[in-house]
Design a protein around this motif. Sequence first.
Motif, PDB file in Angstrom:
ATOM      1  N   GLU A 140       0.832  -1.203   0.000  1.00  0.00           N
ATOM      2  CA  GLU A 140       0.000   0.000   0.000  1.00  0.00           C
ATOM      3  C   GLU A 140       0.866   1.252   0.000  1.00  0.00           C
ATOM      4  O   GLU A 140       0.574   2.224  -0.700  1.00  0.00           O
ATOM      5  N   PHE A 141       1.943   1.258   0.789  1.00  0.00           N
ATOM      6  CA  PHE A 141       2.840   2.406   0.838  1.00  0.00           C
ATOM      7  C   PHE A 141       3.497   2.641  -0.520  1.00  0.00           C
ATOM      8  O   PHE A 141       3.557   3.766  -1.007  1.00  0.00           O
ATOM      9  N   VAL A 142       3.974   1.573  -1.134  1.00  0.00           N
ATOM     10  CA  VAL A 142       4.630   1.694  -2.446  1.00  0.00           C
ATOM     11  C   VAL A 142       3.627   2.177  -3.495  1.00  0.00           C
ATOM     12  O   VAL A 142       3.946   3.034  -4.324  1.00  0.00           O
ATOM     13  N   LEU A 143       2.409   1.658  -3.460  1.00  0.00           N
ATOM     14  CA  LEU A 143       1.383   2.125  -4.397  1.00  0.00           C
ATOM     15  C   LEU A 143       1.071   3.600  -4.172  1.00  0.00           C
ATOM     16  O   LEU A 143       0.888   4.360  -5.133  1.00  0.00           O
ATOM     17  N   GLY A 144       1.031   4.030  -2.926  1.00  0.00           N
ATOM     18  CA  GLY A 144       0.819   5.440  -2.623  1.00  0.00           C
ATOM     19  C   GLY A 144       1.975   6.298  -3.119  1.00  0.00           C
ATOM     20  O   GLY A 144       1.784   7.380  -3.671  1.00  0.00           O
ATOM     21  N   PHE A 145       3.204   5.795  -2.933  1.00  0.00           N
ATOM     22  CA  PHE A 145       4.391   6.518  -3.375  1.00  0.00           C
ATOM     23  C   PHE A 145       4.383   6.675  -4.896  1.00  0.00           C
ATOM     24  O   PHE A 145       4.645   7.766  -5.425  1.00  0.00           O
ATOM     25  N   VAL A 146       4.064   5.596  -5.591  1.00  0.00           N
ATOM     26  CA  VAL A 146       3.993   5.641  -7.061  1.00  0.00           C
ATOM     27  C   VAL A 146       2.883   6.584  -7.507  1.00  0.00           C
ATOM     28  O   VAL A 146       3.065   7.382  -8.438  1.00  0.00           O
ATOM     29  N   THR A 147       1.739   6.530  -6.850  1.00  0.00           N
ATOM     30  CA  THR A 147       0.628   7.411  -7.189  1.00  0.00           C
ATOM     31  C   THR A 147       1.014   8.865  -6.967  1.00  0.00           C
ATOM     32  O   THR A 147       0.700   9.735  -7.795  1.00  0.00           O
ATOM     33  N   GLY A 148       1.704   9.147  -5.872  1.00  0.00           N
ATOM     34  CA  GLY A 148       2.169  10.509  -5.618  1.00  0.00           C
ATOM     35  C   GLY A 148       3.102  10.996  -6.710  1.00  0.00           C
ATOM     36  O   GLY A 148       3.015  12.147  -7.159  1.00  0.00           O
ATOM     37  N   GLY A 149       3.991  10.142  -7.163  1.00  0.00           N
ATOM     38  CA  GLY A 149       4.882  10.496  -8.258  1.00  0.00           C
ATOM     39  C   GLY A 149       4.133  10.744  -9.551  1.00  0.00           C
ATOM     40  O   GLY A 149       4.445  11.670 -10.304  1.00  0.00           O
ATOM     41  N   LEU A 150       3.132   9.925  -9.820  1.00  0.00           N
ATOM     42  CA  LEU A 150       2.334  10.106 -11.028  1.00  0.00           C
ATOM     43  C   LEU A 150       1.523  11.403 -10.981  1.00  0.00           C
ATOM     44  O   LEU A 150       1.378  12.091 -11.993  1.00  0.00           O
ATOM     45  N   VAL A 151       1.016  11.746  -9.806  1.00  0.00           N
ATOM     46  CA  VAL A 151       0.262  12.997  -9.655  1.00  0.00           C
ATOM     47  C   VAL A 151       1.182  14.196  -9.896  1.00  0.00           C
ATOM     48  O   VAL A 151       0.813  15.155 -10.587  1.00  0.00           O
ATOM     49  N   VAL A 152       2.392  14.156  -9.345  1.00  0.00           N
ATOM     50  CA  VAL A 152       3.360  15.238  -9.571  1.00  0.00           C
ATOM     51  C   VAL A 152       3.698  15.329 -11.060  1.00  0.00           C
ATOM     52  O   VAL A 152       3.744  16.420 -11.632  1.00  0.00           O
ATOM     53  N   SER A 153       3.908  14.195 -11.689  1.00  0.00           N
ATOM     54  CA  SER A 153       4.232  14.167 -13.110  1.00  0.00           C
ATOM     55  C   SER A 153       3.075  14.705 -13.951  1.00  0.00           C
ATOM     56  O   SER A 153       3.292  15.465 -14.914  1.00  0.00           O
ATOM     57  N   ALA A 154       1.856  14.343 -13.606  1.00  0.00           N
ATOM     58  CA  ALA A 154       0.687  14.834 -14.336  1.00  0.00           C
ATOM     59  C   ALA A 154       0.544  16.345 -14.164  1.00  0.00           C
ATOM     60  O   ALA A 154       0.266  17.058 -15.140  1.00  0.00           O
ATOM     61  N   ALA A 155       0.754  16.835 -12.960  1.00  0.00           N
ATOM     62  CA  ALA A 155       0.666  18.278 -12.725  1.00  0.00           C
ATOM     63  C   ALA A 155       1.724  19.024 -13.537  1.00  0.00           C
ATOM     64  O   ALA A 155       1.448  20.077 -14.121  1.00  0.00           O
ATOM     65  N   TRP A 156       2.920  18.486 -13.590  1.00  0.00           N
ATOM     66  CA  TRP A 156       3.999  19.088 -14.368  1.00  0.00           C
ATOM     67  C   TRP A 156       3.656  19.100 -15.857  1.00  0.00           C
ATOM     68  O   TRP A 156       3.847  20.098 -16.542  1.00  0.00           O
TER      69      TRP A 156
END
Length: 136
Positions: A7-23
Amino acid sequence: MMHPLIEFVLGFVTGGLVVSAAWGLFWLGVSLIGRGRGTCGWSVVLKSTVAGVVPLSLVGLLLWWLGGTAGMTLVFGAGLIGMPTVLLGLWMRRMPDGRRAGTHMVEGVRQLMAELLGTQQGCGGCQHEHKHETCG
């Protein structure tokens, strides 16, 4: 024990994807303005669209796979803020010239934005030497 780690790793990956999408969506806005001004081509708009839409689609797919927002736990949330925290740490890192890495990034972003938006073309970067209504 493995379930919270996953769950933590999935959250970490999701956070990275959200940052990438915002960028990507930020650059999409810049490129659309540049395209409207005629200072950049459709390829820049296409690339920034892909850079924003692909990670956003992956976030949607990941959230669907988790069962929506009901599948989110505190461990997932901790992972979600993990990537922005890592990026903040990298932002604060000192470079060999003594300035922070974030300062270098902001300067690079401003330079690329000026190039894509066509600001100060024909002026030679005058900045404050005359009224800017006459600048390209």
